[in-house]
Design a protein around this motif. Structure first.
Motif, PDB file in Angstrom:
ATOM      1  N   UNK A 309       0.873  -1.175   0.000  1.00  0.00           N
ATOM      2  CA  UNK A 309       0.000   0.000   0.000  1.00  0.00           C
ATOM      3  C   UNK A 309       0.909   1.223   0.000  1.00  0.00           C
ATOM      4  N   UNK A 310       0.751   2.075  -1.000  1.00  0.00           N
ATOM      5  CA  UNK A 310       1.531   3.306  -1.103  1.00  0.00           C
ATOM      6  C   UNK A 310       0.687   4.464  -0.579  1.00  0.00           C
ATOM      7  N   UNK A 311       1.208   5.147   0.429  1.00  0.00           N
ATOM      8  CA  UNK A 311       0.559   6.322   0.987  1.00  0.00           C
ATOM      9  C   UNK A 311       1.245   7.563   0.435  1.00  0.00           C
ATOM     10  N   UNK A 312       0.468   8.461  -0.139  1.00  0.00           N
ATOM     11  CA  UNK A 312       1.025   9.706  -0.676  1.00  0.00           C
ATOM     12  C   UNK A 312       0.882  10.781   0.398  1.00  0.00           C
ATOM     13  N   UNK A 313       2.012  11.222   0.930  1.00  0.00           N
ATOM     14  CA  UNK A 313       2.036  12.232   1.987  1.00  0.00           C
ATOM     15  C   UNK A 313       2.635  13.527   1.430  1.00  0.00           C
ATOM     16  N   UNK A 314       1.790  14.510   1.183  1.00  0.00           N
ATOM     17  CA  UNK A 314       2.234  15.781   0.599  1.00  0.00           C
ATOM     18  C   UNK A 314       3.041  15.542  -0.668  1.00  0.00           C
ATOM     19  N   UNK A 315       2.531  14.659  -1.496  1.00  0.00           N
ATOM     20  CA  UNK A 315       3.149  14.359  -2.777  1.00  0.00           C
ATOM     21  C   UNK A 315       4.258  13.337  -2.723  1.00  0.00           C
ATOM     22  N   UNK A 316       4.603  12.855  -1.536  1.00  0.00           N
ATOM     23  CA  UNK A 316       5.726  11.927  -1.369  1.00  0.00           C
ATOM     24  C   UNK A 316       5.202  10.518  -1.108  1.00  0.00           C
ATOM     25  N   UNK A 317       5.599   9.537  -1.919  1.00  0.00           N
ATOM     26  CA  UNK A 317       5.129   8.160  -1.703  1.00  0.00           C
ATOM     27  C   UNK A 317       5.899   7.436  -0.596  1.00  0.00           C
ATOM     28  N   UNK A 318       5.157   6.759   0.265  1.00  0.00           N
ATOM     29  CA  UNK A 318       5.724   5.895   1.304  1.00  0.00           C
ATOM     30  C   UNK A 318       5.066   4.537   1.143  1.00  0.00           C
TER      31      UNK A 318
END
Length: 408
Positions: A309-318
């Motif tokens: 699962x990729x979480x996009x945090x302020x445009x940044x993928x984690x």
């Protein structure tokens, strides 16, 4: 032949220690008339343990100890084995997970075998009417032992439980080599990314963390260790790894693997510092080490792939693997620890279950070490299966070793 049976048979050929114990159980029937309730990762190696206990005369009722670690074809194959009932399924909800535990406990087990202590916890909190029927139990993993010792310290543990995890044959092989190899294998097969040259952050330098650091270093990773124990931190430093806080590691890490058994090891204070594309995985038992709830709440969006699962945090993928659950089993292609390692661990489980069957009634509630003779027996059986021999102490050496009055 079903795919589940094929998997079980494949594992069996690499489990000579458990096979020798199964032959003895078939002869002695140590569990005749007993019911064994189990909550373990239901896959091929576990199935061989289940068949060993059933061969010893037990009626076995088993479910999973993690919603994502069951192999459904193996579970189906287990239900074809005489005196075995399996309720595990992959991808179950929390309600379904505990409903399956209820089904195991409905059988009123004489002995429990746990991985994480959920079965024992449920017995003591929800099904107390069954406690008087339990002779004792065994616990497989670090997290479960921590919970049991906390329970025993409050005098709330009402039957004896053998801490299978805490014996040398479990820690040195299962925790070090099993976790180390299987966690990295699952990370590589799930992400198809390179380990060599990357900063790989290991949270926790217990036996699992040590194994993971060792194997990652062997693959060419630049290993970073985070710790809260000053002695383990110093040990990691002396072993040649970078030691720093998670705040510091968050800024340089490419791959993070938690092995602590504790909660929020990677949390809100760290997510904002991560590199774009950082990979987060958990090799501890429960899905609490990475704060998934915070990520889900604060992500701008998510993208789901097989096991990622990729979480996009302020445009940044984690990227989080296996929903933050046990990465070596909960990824779609996760196979768990290598077979030869689990041969040793499940041999310990089988022999400790027999020990409880024979001695449990004479033991008070609490956590007990694996008897040394059982630990050594498993080691000797493994050496024999490998065709290896060791020396024995002479009478003079035994006398010298036990003396106090022989000087220089």
């Amino acid at each position: 032949m079903s795919t589940g049976k094929l998997k079980i048979d494949w594992a069996a050929q690499y489990m000579p220690v458990l096979a020798s114990i199964k032959k003895q159980f078939e002869k002695d029937k140590p569990f005749k008339g007993m019911t064994i309730g189990m909550a373990l990762h239901v896959e091929a190696k576990t199935a061989n343990l289940v068949q060993t206990l059933a061969a010893g005369g037990a009626k076995v009722y088993i479910t999973g100890c993690n919603p994502l670690s069951t192999q459904d074809d193996v579970a189906a194959a287990l239900n074809e084995v005489k005196n075995v009932h399996c309720y595990a399924k992959r991808g179950c909800t929390v309600d379904e997970y505990y409903a399956a535990i209820e089904q195991v406990l409905d059988a009123a087990p004489s002995i429990t075998i746990d991985d994480g202590m959920d079965l024992i916890h449920y017995l003591h909190t929800k099904r107390r009417e069954l406690l008087k029927k339990v002779i004792g139990g065994c616990e497989e993993t670090t997290t479960g032992i921590h919970r049991l010792r906390a329970m025993a310290a409050e005098k709330k543990l009402e039957f004896p439980v053998v801490a299978v995890n805490d014996t040398p044959m479990k820690r040195f092989f299962d925790n070090v080599h099993g976790t180390g190899e299987s966690a990295l294998s699952s990370i590589m097969i799930t992400t198809n990314t390179l380990i060599a040259g990357k900063y790989l952050v290991v949270a926790g330098y217990g036996y699992c963390g040590r194994g993971l650091a060792q194997k990652a270093h062997g693959l060419g990773a630049k290993v970073v260790v985070t710790e809260v124990d000053p002695r383990r931190a110093l040990e990691a430093h002396m072993d040649g790894y970078h030691v720093m806080t998670m705040d510091q590691a968050a800024e340089i890490g490419d791959i993070f693997v938690t092995t602590t058994g504790n909660t929020s090891v990677i949390g809100k204070d760290h997510f904002g510092k991560l590199k774009a594309g950082a990979i987060l995985a958990n090799a501890g038992h429960f899905n609490v080490e990475i704060d998934i709830a915070w990520l889900a709440k604060h992500a701008d969006s998510t993208v789901e792939r097989d096991g990622i699962i990729t979480y996009i945090l302020k445009g940044k993928p984690v990227h989080v693997l296996a929903e933050g659950r046990l990465v070596n089993l909960a990824t779609p292609k996760g196979m768990g620890h290598p077979i030869e390692v689990m041969d040793l661990s499940f041999a310990l489980q089988a022999l400790c279950a027999r020990y409880i069957a024979e001695q449990g009634d004479s033991l008070k509630g609490g956590v007990y070490d694996v008897p040394q003779e059982i630990d050594e027996q498993v080691a000797r059986l493994k050496l024999a299966s490998l065709g290896l021999s060791i020396d024995e102490l002479s009478a003079a050496q035994k006398k010298y070793q036990c003396s106090w009055d022989i000087g220089t």
